[in-house]
Design an enzyme around this catalytic site. Structure first.
Site, PDB file in Angstrom:
ATOM      1  N   ARG A  53    -106.401 -71.227  12.035  1.00 28.70           N
ATOM      2  CA  ARG A  53    -105.684 -71.774  13.205  1.00 28.70           C
ATOM      3  C   ARG A  53    -106.645 -72.005  14.375  1.00 28.70           C
ATOM      4  O   ARG A  53    -106.475 -72.949  15.141  1.00 28.70           O
ATOM      5  CB  ARG A  53    -104.558 -70.849  13.631  1.00 28.70           C
ATOM      6  CG  ARG A  53    -103.499 -70.637  12.587  1.00 28.70           C
ATOM      7  CD  ARG A  53    -102.621 -71.844  12.411  1.00 28.70           C
ATOM      8  NE  ARG A  53    -101.513 -71.495  11.522  1.00 28.70           N
ATOM      9  CZ  ARG A  53    -101.123 -72.244  10.523  1.00 28.70           C
ATOM     10  NH1 ARG A  53    -101.719 -73.383  10.274  1.00 28.70           N
ATOM     11  NH2 ARG A  53    -100.115 -71.867   9.768  1.00 28.70           N
ATOM     12  N   LYS A  91     -99.229 -71.497  15.428  1.00 30.70           N
ATOM     13  CA  LYS A  91     -98.130 -71.478  14.466  1.00 30.70           C
ATOM     14  C   LYS A  91     -98.061 -70.120  13.754  1.00 30.70           C
ATOM     15  O   LYS A  91     -99.045 -69.637  13.209  1.00 30.70           O
ATOM     16  CB  LYS A  91     -98.338 -72.588  13.434  1.00 30.70           C
ATOM     17  CG  LYS A  91     -97.238 -72.686  12.414  1.00 30.70           C
ATOM     18  CD  LYS A  91     -97.519 -73.807  11.438  1.00 30.70           C
ATOM     19  CE  LYS A  91     -96.513 -73.823  10.315  1.00 30.70           C
ATOM     20  NZ  LYS A  91     -96.819 -74.858   9.336  1.00 30.70           N
TER      21      LYS A  91
END
Length: 132
Positions: A53, A91
């Site tokens: 990420r 996320k």
């Protein structure tokens, strides 16, 4: 890696200007071999997912890290600077404090959106200094 990429991009025979995003996180992982005929080594875990990420939400030609990694780097006298990017939405994790890593000679290359919204700090707290 970033130095090698810059050297490649500056070479005369290069027809492309390649960019690289790097994401780094620190933490426990599980490692294993997958497959029966063609073996593949793989890593799993929250640390791996968060590093991914960091890469995917990063800015090209920058190294983005988590708070955990930045804190561990403070313990070494490595001459790196880190720039607080602030908290970004990640996320599956929510808001995560992130930092960009760089060296002194690269400071002028920070993207405008990073310069406007970040505060520089030396990784080693004893030698902290401000950069305008």
């Amino acid at each position: 890696m970033m130095d090698s990429l810059a050297e490649f991009n500056n070479s005369n025979h290069n027809r492309f200007h390649l960019k690289l995003r790097v994401g780094i996180n620190t933490g426990p992982v599980i490692a294993g071999v997958v497959g029966r005929k063609r073996y593949l080594f793989d890593l799993w875990g929250n640390a791996v997912n968060l590093a991914s990420r960091m890469e995917s939400t990063g800015i090209p030609n920058m190294i983005q890290t988590t708070q955990t990694t930045a804190d561990l780097l403070k313990e070494n006298d490595n001459g790196l600077m880190y720039y607080s990017r602030g908290k970004i939405e990640v996320k599956g994790k929510g808001l995560v404090q992130t930092y960009f890593l760089t060296r002194d000679e690269v400071l002028t290359e920070l993207p405008a959106e990073v310069k406007e919204n970040t505060r520089p700090r030396m990784l080693k707290e004893a030698s902290e200094r401000r950069v305008s």
